[in-house]
Structure formats: C-alpha cells, structure tokens
Design a protein around this motif. Structure first.
Motif, PDB file in Angstrom:
ATOM      1  N   ALA A 119       0.825  -1.219   0.000  1.00 39.63           N
ATOM      2  CA  ALA A 119       0.000   0.000   0.000  1.00 39.63           C
ATOM      3  C   ALA A 119       0.853   1.260   0.000  1.00 39.63           C
ATOM      4  O   ALA A 119       0.474   2.271  -0.592  1.00 39.63           O
ATOM      5  N   LEU A 120       2.016   1.207   0.660  1.00 39.96           N
ATOM      6  CA  LEU A 120       2.798   2.431   0.877  1.00 39.96           C
ATOM      7  C   LEU A 120       3.986   2.573  -0.070  1.00 39.96           C
ATOM      8  O   LEU A 120       4.695   3.581  -0.025  1.00 39.96           O
ATOM      9  N   LYS A 121       4.194   1.599  -0.933  1.00 40.09           N
ATOM     10  CA  LYS A 121       5.481   1.546  -1.652  1.00 40.09           C
ATOM     11  C   LYS A 121       5.789   2.794  -2.475  1.00 40.09           C
ATOM     12  O   LYS A 121       6.946   3.194  -2.553  1.00 40.09           O
ATOM     13  N   ASP A 122       4.773   3.438  -3.034  1.00 41.74           N
ATOM     14  CA  ASP A 122       5.045   4.595  -3.884  1.00 41.74           C
ATOM     15  C   ASP A 122       4.714   5.936  -3.224  1.00 41.74           C
ATOM     16  O   ASP A 122       4.621   6.967  -3.901  1.00 41.74           O
ATOM     17  N   VAL A 123       4.544   5.923  -1.924  1.00 34.53           N
ATOM     18  CA  VAL A 123       4.189   7.151  -1.202  1.00 34.53           C
ATOM     19  C   VAL A 123       5.473   7.909  -0.840  1.00 34.53           C
ATOM     20  O   VAL A 123       6.428   7.313  -0.361  1.00 34.53           O
ATOM     21  N   ASP A 124       5.482   9.237  -1.072  1.00 33.36           N
ATOM     22  CA  ASP A 124       6.688  10.030  -0.794  1.00 33.36           C
ATOM     23  C   ASP A 124       6.986  10.117   0.705  1.00 33.36           C
ATOM     24  O   ASP A 124       8.097   9.876   1.137  1.00 33.36           O
ATOM     25  N   THR A 125       5.967  10.518   1.466  1.00 32.16           N
ATOM     26  CA  THR A 125       6.166  10.760   2.898  1.00 32.16           C
ATOM     27  C   THR A 125       5.107  10.001   3.689  1.00 32.16           C
ATOM     28  O   THR A 125       3.910  10.125   3.416  1.00 32.16           O
TER      29      THR A 125
END
Lengths: 392, 181
Positions: free
Chosen positions: A314-320
């Motif tokens: 779910a978080l792999k492409d989140v910047d922050t």
C-alpha cells in the motif's frame, strides 16, 4: 448482502458493546480482576451471569496475573474463555501472556487501552497493546464501538479455530471508545450468532480420565524447534483470519479486512494510525483533499500478526509516510508502529521518507489543529519526529 | 451536524444528560456520539460532556471545540465565562439554569435561554438534580430530538418511579424555558 442473524440498532458505549459481544458469544468462563484499571466490561458481564442470562463461571480473582492464569486453565479445559484488562493490569499479566499463547489457548481479551504509570493516568495510550505485541497474541484494533463489538465476536471464532489456536486481544481506546456512546448494530440475542459461532470444539482439552502434560520442560535440545513451530503457526494465521472476516460479513453485513485505506493509492503523504484516531484522520484527509493535498490514511484492524506485505504494498510509492504512535518506545529508533512500518517497507525493498508523530499520550485529545501540525511537518524535509500538541 | 457542550459539576448528571440526548437521537435513526470528559471523578468538581448529532456517520472522536449549543447545568459555573464561552461561534446559543429566568440577562450578547431547573428538581425530585429539566429545556428550545425520543431514553435509563419523575422534569423544563432578553 446476505444477513443471516437478526440484528438491532441501539446506542452503547464500548464497554457495553464488548460485554454484549462476550455475552452473545455465550462464553463459559470470565476470569477478571474487577478493580481499577479494569473497565465496566466485566461488571456488565457479572450482571449477565448474576441475572441468570448468561450461564458462565465468573471468577473474580485477586490480581490480573491470576486472572490470566485462571483463563489459561479454563481455556485448556475447553471453555470459551474471556477476560478484560487495561494498562497496569496488562503489565501484571505479562508473564502469563507468553504462556497463554505458547500453550495454544483460545482466550479472548478486551484491552481498554490506557497509559502506563507513572504519572498515574488511566487515560488512553497504546502502551499496553504495544507491550503485548511480541507475546504471540493476535491483536485487533477497533476504531469505533461497532468494531469493538464485531471484532470481539470475530476474535472468538479466530482463536478457537483449529488452524489458529492462539489467543486474541481486541483493543479499544480507553475512554474514547470504552466510555463514549455511539450507535451500533448488534445481534438480537445469542441464539442469532450460534450459526457463526457454534459451541467450542476444543483440541487436546484437559481430560482427567486421559491425562496429558501441558507446559512441559523443553531444554536447549528442543526449545528452539518448538518456538520455530510456534512462529510458523502464528505467521500462518492471517489466511484464516481473512476467511473469518468474510464469514462474518456474510453473517452480519459488515466487512472487515486487515487494513483500511482511504485515498492511499495516489497519495503523496499517508498517515498510518491505530484505533479511534483513524476516523478523525479520515475526516481531516477528506478536508485536505478538497484543498488539493494528495493525502491518505492507512489504519490497521489487524495489528498482530503485522500485515507487512499489505502495508508495504500500500505504501510503496508514497513520498512521505507519517506513522502515528500513541506511546513512546524509549531509546528505540522510533515508536513501535513506526518500527513495524519501517521494517515492513525495508523487507520489500522500499526506503520511503518516514516521520514519526507521537500523539495523544495519556488521553491528550487529538484535535484537528494537531492534525494540521502533522501535515505542516511533512513540508519540512528535516523533520523526522514530532510530538504533536505538546507544550514546551 | 449539531454539537452540544454540557457544563455541570460532578454528581449533577452532566454525563448522563449528554448520554440521554445521544440515545434519543439514536432512537430516531440518527447518528450521534456522547463523549464524556473525565477529570478527577469527584462530587462537586466541574465536569464537561459533549454530544454530536448528525444525519451522517460521525467519524471524529475529539471533544467539541466550537459548540452550537452550550448547556450550563450548574448555575454557579456561569461565573466562569472563559470556560462557558470558550470556542463559541457568533450564532451559538446558551441555555442555562437560573432561579429567576425572567430577570436573567443574555450572556455576552449570545442568544440565551434560561429555565429554573432548581425549583423544578426540588418540586418533582426533591433533590437538586438539575439535569433532566435542563435536557428538557434544550429540546424545548432547539427541537434537535423529539420530546418522545428523549422520554424513551429516560425510560430506558431509569426504572419505575425514577423514570416517571425524570420524565416530568423533562416536560417541565421543555415547557418553562424562556428566551432571555
């Protein structure tokens, strides 16, 4: 939606909702220490027993250590077993937490999350839930009173399942959920839930006519193999947990999954949170989205086993990523949930920017202003940890 | 969404008031939440409690900051204006307990309503338990729930005679509350 059990909508606080769930689960044994920091959960259950509405053994013990010890015995004897505690009470149970899971009991415990002393506080922190995180208990986090009720029923089915046989903790935020009244839908009566949760069929239960050994000695020649088996068994439970979520949905019309996502897929900034603050964060994120902020919220219904793959995916492409901890892990590289999220991302080869937000300790009300402070902190690349809403 | 903040003192039923209002709204099929604010649980200590009522799911879980309605159950708390008026909006209303409502004055220009909950409580209940008359006043002024729903909530909370006298207090509070000019 194929609702099988007859249900009724009413207003209850979290304590009453969990008590109703244990009552509807038709528990056989309730073992609890009834004094502070205990919640009203077991008081309500003692009334059900006293009134003759619930045919159960209520064991009022002299400490939480004894409460869980008695629960271990009851569960191994084949009883559907429930207990509840909070903060210092959980701390006093600590020794028995590991025994309860390693002997493969099916105890369900409600944990009204409260801060550890000192100073003496009794309001919400996640200190107690985090203290139990390594002990081999399945842990669920409720975000509202409805979930506290549903997850308690789900926990019995999961923990007693022959493919699982591990105890469960259902976390609900102290005061914020235990004492707030909200509308929820519950089954009309315990007979309505029997099809989802039939009487327990215990495995290898204590039988005086066929004595076997529980909790034997295992020295260096076997201990490690036993632990590895336990680890494999524990780590395999999410598959069955997800099936039980689906079965409960068919039965109740309410759906559950290990994690909940709002606007995570295209987000630049995601807040990761446990418990009742998730709803506040969803409300804030919806507001910020209208202002053009690409923000999202990820909250965990299943905290242990930690859904590492799903979280990393779910978080792999989140910047922050702002990981919110309602506790402080002294001397650690970050808060407890922060370390989980960081490790999960690392395991799948991701090294996103993480900020650890420490919030709400000892019941400090988490307000929109504090949420704004967190969003603001994401704009400063030098910030890696913030204490939200704290003076000085 | 309507947000209510209740001010009272420990032992006056401040938390119960908020709970009864939330339950009344839930009976009507609305969404509501009752949030008690727990300080030291001592008789006589100032206590706050919050109610939110909405037609939509309520997800926020913090105390009410900018109330639409403030209810002051204990008249001695009117002296603490910084607490009573904190976070009020221009169009917020205040409903307070006053032994002489016709001579009461609006608080700092806010739309104000007063009811003599002291006399209602002493006549009906025989003890200075103001809260049910004050909830009655709130419903009388605002109509945020129906009086019958509130009575149902009272009946589920109390039993027998206690329910009857509290319902009487609710009805009198609703009838006797007046706008303060």
């Amino acid at each position: 939606m194929n609702t099988i059990g007859k249900q009724v909508r009413l207003g209850l606080n979290g304590d009453e909702a969990v008590a109703y769930a244990a009552y509807h689960a038709d528990v056989d044994v309730i073992s609890a220490y009834p004094i502070t920091p205990q919640t009203i959960i077991v008081e309500r259950l003692s009334e059900f027993v006293y009134n003759g509405e619930l045919d159960a053994e209520f064991i009022a013990v002299e400490s939480e250590h004894s409460a869980l010890s008695a629960a271990v015995g009851a569960s191994l004897a084949g009883a559907r077993t429930f207990t509840a505690t909070a903060s210092q009470g959980l701390a006093l149970m600590y020794e028995i937490l590991y025994i309860a899971s390693s002997l493969r009991t099916s105890i369900v415990m409600a944990l009204g999350n409260r801060a550890f002393s000192a100073p003496i506080n009794i309001h919400c922190s996640h200190d107690d839930a985090y203290a139990a995180r390594d002990a081999g208990w399945i842990q669920f986090f409720a975000e509202n009173v409805q979930e506290a009720y549903d997850l308690t029923l789900i926990a019995f089915k999961v923990s007693e399942d022959k493919k699982v046989l591990f105890p469960s903790i259902v976390n609900l935020d102290g005061f914020i959920l235990t004492h707030s009244v909200e509308p929820l839908t519950i089954f009309e009566d315990k007979k309505e839930i029997k099809e989802f949760l039939p009487d327990r069929e215990a495995v290898n239960k204590i039988d005086p006519s066929n004595p076997i050994t529980y909790g034997p000695l295992a020295l260096p020649d076997y201990y490690m193999e036993i632990k590895k088996q336990q680890a494999e068994a524990f780590n395999s439970t999410p598959a069955r947990i997800k099936e039980v979520f689906s079965e409960y949905e068919e039965f109740s019309g309410r759906s559950y999954s290990p994690l909940k996502k709002l606007y995570v897929d295209d987000a630049d900034i995601v807040f990761v949170v446990l418990g009742s603050t998730a709803g506040t964060m969803r409300t804030m994120v919806k507001k910020w989205r209208k202002n053009g902020e690409k923000v999202g919220v990820l909250s965990l219904t299943l905290y242990r086993p930690f859904p590492s793959r799903e979280v990393a995916e779910a978080l792999k492409d989140v910047d922050t990523i702002v990981v919110m901890d309602r506790s402080y892990s002294f001397g650690s590289p970050g808060g407890q949930l922060y370390m989980d999220v960081a490790a999960a991302l690392n395991k799948y080869g991701r090294y996103n920017r993480l900020i650890n937000a420490i919030y709400g300790l000892g019941g400090r009300d988490f307000t929109p202003e504090m949420a704004e402070d967190m969003l603001h902190a994401t704009k400063d690349p030098s910030i890696r940890e913030i204490w939200v809403g704290v003076r000085g | 969404m309507i947000e209510v903040r209740w001010h009272g003192r420990g032992g006056q039923g401040t938390v119960t008031s908020s709970q009864l209002l939330a339950n009344a709204a839930i009976y009507e099929g609305k969404y509501a939440i009752h949030i008690p604010e727990f300080g030291p649980e001592r008789r006589g200590a100032p206590v706050r409690s919050y109610t939110r009522i909405s037609d939509e799911v309520i997800e926020i879980r913090y105390g009410v900051i900018n109330p639409d309605i403030v209810v002051v159950i204990d008249p001695t708390l009117l002296a603490y204006k910084d607490i009573i008026l904190a976070g009020l909006k221009e169009d917020s209303i205040i409903i307070f307990n006053h032994t002489d409502p016709s001579n009461a004055k609006p608080l700092e220009g806010y739309e104000s309503y007063a009811v003599d909950a002291y006399h209602i409580a002493m006549e009906i209940i025989g003890r200075p338990i103001y809260n049910t008359a004050m909830i009655g006043a709130l419903v009388g002024v605002t109509g945020i729930v129906r009086l019958e729903s509130l009575e149902e909530a009272v009946r589920k909370r109390f039993s027998g005679v206690l329910a009857d006298i509290n319902i009487k207090a609710v009805r009198r509070g609703a009838k006797e509350v007046i706008k303060v000019e």
